[in-house]
Every structure is written in structure tokens, then in C-alpha cells.
Design an enzyme around this catalytic site. Structure first.
Site, PDB file in Angstrom:
ATOM      1  N   LYS A   1       6.970  44.889 -67.302  1.00  0.00           N
ATOM      2  CA  LYS A   1       7.564  44.673 -66.017  1.00  0.00           C
ATOM      3  C   LYS A   1       6.321  44.651 -64.745  1.00  0.00           C
ATOM      4  O   LYS A   1       5.661  45.324 -64.973  1.00  0.00           O
ATOM      5  CB  LYS A   1       8.562  45.572 -65.982  1.00  0.00           C
ATOM      6  CG  LYS A   1       9.581  45.344 -64.821  1.00  0.00           C
ATOM      7  CD  LYS A   1      10.544  46.541 -64.758  1.00  0.00           C
ATOM      8  CE  LYS A   1      11.649  46.383 -63.432  1.00  0.00           C
ATOM      9  NZ  LYS A   1      12.681  47.161 -63.834  1.00  0.00           N
TER      10      LYS A   1
ATOM     11  N   SER B   1      17.176  45.465 -63.867  1.00  0.00           N
ATOM     12  CA  SER B   1      16.361  44.693 -63.244  1.00  0.00           C
ATOM     13  C   SER B   1      15.369  44.101 -64.009  1.00  0.00           C
ATOM     14  O   SER B   1      14.513  43.054 -63.497  1.00  0.00           O
ATOM     15  CB  SER B   1      15.729  45.506 -62.015  1.00  0.00           C
ATOM     16  OG  SER B   1      15.032  46.657 -62.377  1.00  0.00           O
TER      17      SER B   1
ATOM     18  N   SER C   1      18.200  49.725 -65.728  1.00  0.00           N
ATOM     19  CA  SER C   1      17.443  48.402 -65.740  1.00  0.00           C
ATOM     20  C   SER C   1      17.118  48.026 -66.946  1.00  0.00           C
ATOM     21  O   SER C   1      16.273  47.157 -67.039  1.00  0.00           O
ATOM     22  CB  SER C   1      16.424  48.590 -64.633  1.00  0.00           C
ATOM     23  OG  SER C   1      17.166  48.176 -63.468  1.00  0.00           O
TER      24      SER C   1
END
Ligand code: GLN
Length: 436
Positions: A32, A107, A131
Site C-alpha cells: 500500500k 482504503s 481498510s
């Protein structure tokens, strides 16, 4: 590498140790883009950090490359982790490989999409309020949010420090657990990390042979709590799919019992006060002087600061405003203190529940994946979708999302929450869901 789903912001390689052995040797990992990678830009999905290249790697990245995994890129995400769809990214939305007209969740949507599309063997996400679990559920893969303090946050660009953990995303429970085995454990660079073996009452949750060994599917005699509050109001198709998976656990020898967690009705509200409060403080450093993009304003600091902050997107600005308001003199007691009280209530509710049950099962997300664009104009609707995931962050507990099946051809995730540092039990129960 195919990028049709826009899973990556940057495709670049950090080679794993070629001499390493173990389950992740030779594996590819997608990271990420709020997790620092030395020499590879780390944008947090924001215009603000579009050119930021960290001088060091996060502890989790070091551990993965030492274990032989090769980083293949930095994944798309909601800006600074703020969102549930990956649509607030400054780099365009990611598409869901299960249905490209829908969002992958957020996310950490790029990480889940990369794994679901076969563009990486495993991925790292960060989970402040869901997330890791949300995109795992929407994309039909597995995601683990570890107990607070199990995984180092050193090198993670902070959104809300007291809530978040880095967690693995993978195609199977065992693969996710193997990744957790590599990244878990104390780090001198993160004073909040703990060795669970040294935490009173938590030592039972750490199998000698590692977390992956707990993915044995053996739920015989396990007691599964089913909280009514986390099913109320959820989409019927989601509820049916999750209930069928829980019924299958009974067939495999688990016992299920209805429980009540009254405090979780307030979890989303408490979460958004605490998360935006912490975010407003964390994001103050992006002022063009200390960090981030700098607007050019002839030496007038106030103007320069105001223009610099234009590099934030609408959702980030909204949250900075909300958080600043909730923490300001006069409102602190009205909002922040109440949110902290609610957080404590959630923690105690779980503690009481775990006196009687081993693990707590619910839908991960109360809804099916949104269509692209559907929730962007309605932030409240997006916030409410976090109802089932935020409680585990407020209570610092381990949680996993595992595919429970499909509804209308779309993936449905089942969430299991366990006692503090007992990731072994959630991994075991999740592997039984997966084995059905
Ligand atoms: N959807 C939640 C939020 O927008 C969770 C985000 C996260 O876990 N980073 O805050």
C-alpha cells in the site's frame, strides 16, 4: 504486468533476499502506498506527496524482503487512507476485479485488487477502521487486521495512530497467516509493539509453529458468538450468505450462540471523531516546509500554507475540518471525550463477550460492493458502511475477513473478531469458513 484495474500507483521492484527460505521466498508482494519504501515513491494516494521518495523502508517491508519476497509495486488507495472505495485517490479509482464497474473497497483497494487479479501473491494494507477487511471482502480475498501492537507501524504514514495496524491481504487464510508470521513481532523503532508471549493471558494465542499452522480448519468445540447488532440493517443478500457460512461452521463442530454488543451502535460515530481528530493533527506536518508539495507564494507564509494545503482532496479537507472542530476548546468535552468513553464501552463489551465465546462472527461489510461513483457524493453513507469493521479498531482486537460466498455474483466477506493477541483463533475459524 496488467494494470487494467489501476491497482498500482507505482510499479517498481525491491528485490527480496535470494538466499532466504521459507513460505514467502520468491513470492511477490504489493505494498500500500502509505507504507514507506526506500527509493520508491510513496504518495499516500495524494497530490501532496506525489513526488515523495522515502529515504528508508518500513519495518514490515524490510521483514518481507529479508524473508525473500519481492516488492512489485505500490498500490492505489484512498487519499491518506480516508475512504471505503479507493475513489478518493488522486490517481483515479481502482476497479474491482470481481466486477470492474464496481469499487474494490477501501482504503487498501489497490492491494486487494492486485491480489484478486493475480498481480501479486500477497499484499500489505493498513486498517484504521476497516481498510484491510473491507477491500478483502469486496474483492473476494482474505485480509487480517492484527491486534494493536502486534505489527510495527514504523514507516507507515500515520492517519490515526491509536487505531491503525498494517495487515496482510492474500488469496487464502494460510497465505495471509504466513505473511503475518513474517511481519509480526516487536520492533525497537515502534514503542507500541509487544511480544504477545510476554503479555499476560495472551501467550496462548501464539502457536509455537507460527500463525500459518493455525489455519488447520479445526473448529470442533469452538464457540462462535453472533452479535445481533452487526446483522441489523445489513443488506439481506449479505446476511443470508454470512448466515449460511456460520451454519456450516456448526456442521463442522462449532457451537454458535447469539450475543449482544450494545455499544457497537455508537462505534462509527466514536470512530469518526477519534480518527478525524488524530488525522487533523497528523496531517498538520504537510505544510510545504516540513513535508509535502510546496506552493510558490513570494515569501508570505500564510498564503503559502493555504495554497500548499490545496493539494489535499475534498475528503481529506473535510476530515481535517471535522477533526479540528472536534478537538477545539469548548467542543473537546462534547465530542472527543464522549468518543473516548464510547471507545472504552466498546472495549468492555467485547471483553465481556469473550468470557463466553471464542470468536465473534458477522458480515464484514453490511453492503455489497458499491458501483463506481455511487457513494462519492454521500460521505455519510460511506461512513456508515464502516459499522461492522470499526469496533475491532476501537477495541484494539484482531479481526479477519474471509470470503463467505457470493450474492448476485459479487463477493461477500465474513468477519471474525477474536480476543487480544489471539490471532490464532480467528485464523483457525476463518480457515474453516474457507474449507467449506
Ligand atoms: N473507511 C474508514 C475511513 O475512511 C477506514 C479507513 C481505514 O481503515 N484506513 O476512515
Amino acid at each position: 504486468m496488467a494494470t487494467d484495474y489501476n491497482a498500482f500507483i507505482t510499479e517498481d521492484t525491491i528485490e527480496g533476499d535470494p538466499d532466504a527460505s521459507g513460505p514467502l521466498a520468491g513470492a511477490t508482494v504489493a505494498v500500500k502506498d502509505n507504507i514507506s519504501t526506500a527509493g520508491v515513491r510513496t504518495t499516500c494516494g495524494s497530490e501532496m506527496l506525489a513526488d515523495y521518495v522515502p529515504p528508508y523502508s518500513a519495518t514490515v517491508v524490510e521483514r518481507l524482503t529479508d524473508a525473500g519476497a519481492t516488492v512489485v509495486g505500490k498500490t492505489n488507495m484512498d487519499e491518506f487512507g480516508m475512504g471505503t472505495t479507493t475513489e478518493t485517490s488522486a490517481f483515479g479509482p481502482t476497479r474491482n476485479p470481481a466486477d470492474p464497474e464496481r469499487v474494490p473497497g477501501g482504503s487498501s483497494g489497490g492491494s486487494a485488487a492486485a491480489v484478486a487479479a493475480g498481480e501479486a501473491d500477497v499484499a500489505l494494507g493498513s486498517d484504521t477502521g476497516g481498510s484491510v477487511r473491507c477491500p478483502a471482502a469486496f474483492c473476494g480475498v482474505v485480509g487480517i487486521k492484527p491486534t494493536y501492537g502486534l505489527v510495527s507501524r514504523y514507516g507507515l504514514v500515520a492517519y490515526a495512530n491509536s487505531l491503525e495496524q498494517i495487515g496482510p491481504i492474500a488469496g487464502t487464510v494460510e497465505r495471509a497467516a504466513e505473511t503475518l508470521d513474517v511481519i509480526a513481532g516487536p520492533d525497537p523503532n515502534d514503542g507500541t509493539t509487544r511480544d504477545p508471549r510476554e503479555v499476560d493471558g495472551a501467550d496462548a494465542g501464539v502457536p509455537e509453529s507460527g500463525y500459518a499452522a493455525a489455519a488447520d480448519g479445526d473448529v470442533d468445540g469452538l464457540t462462535v458468538g453472533v452479535p445481533t447488532e452487526l446483522f441489523d440493517g445489513a443488506d439481506e443478500r449479505v446476511v443470508e450468505t454470512v448466515e449460511a457460512a456460520i451454519a456450516d461452521l456448526e456442521v463442522q463442530g462449532a457451537e454458535t450462540t447469539e450475543i449482544s454488543l450494545p455499544s457497537v451502535e455508537h462505534a462509527v460515530q466514536a470512530y469518526y471523531v477519534i480518527a478525524t481528530g488524530e488525522a487533523s493533527s497528523n496531517l498538520a506536518r504537510f505544510d510545504g516546509v516540513r513535508y509535502g508539495h510546496r506552493a510558490d507564494s513570494d515569501g508570505n507564509w500564510n498564503e503559502s500554507f493555504a495554497e500548499t494545503r490545496e493539494a489535499f482532496g475534498a475528503e481529506v479537507k473535510r476530515r481535517i475540518l471535522l477533526g479540528t472542530y472536534a478537538l477545539s476548546a469548548g467542543y473537546h468535552d462534547k465530542y472527543y471525550r464522549k468518543a473516548q468513553d464510547a471507545r472504552e464501552w466498546v472495549r468492555r463489551d467485547f471483553e465481556d463477550a469473550f468470557a463466553d465465546v471464542d470468536v465473534i462472527a458477522s458480515p464484514t461489510m453490511p453492503v455489497l460492493p458499491f458501483e463506481l461513483g455511487e457513494s462519492l457524493d454521500d460521505p455519510l453513507r460511506m461512513y456508515l458502511a464502516d459499522a461492522n469493521t470499526t469496533p475491532a479498531n476501537l477495541a484494539n482486537l484482531p479481526a479477519i475477513s474471509v470470503p463467505a460466498g457470493e450474492a448476485d455474483g459479487l463477493p461477500v466477506g465474513l468477519q471474525l473478531v477474536g480476543p487480544k493477541f489471539d490471532e490464532a483463533t480467528v485464523i483457525r475459524a476463518a480457515s474453516a469458513v474457507e474449507d467449506r
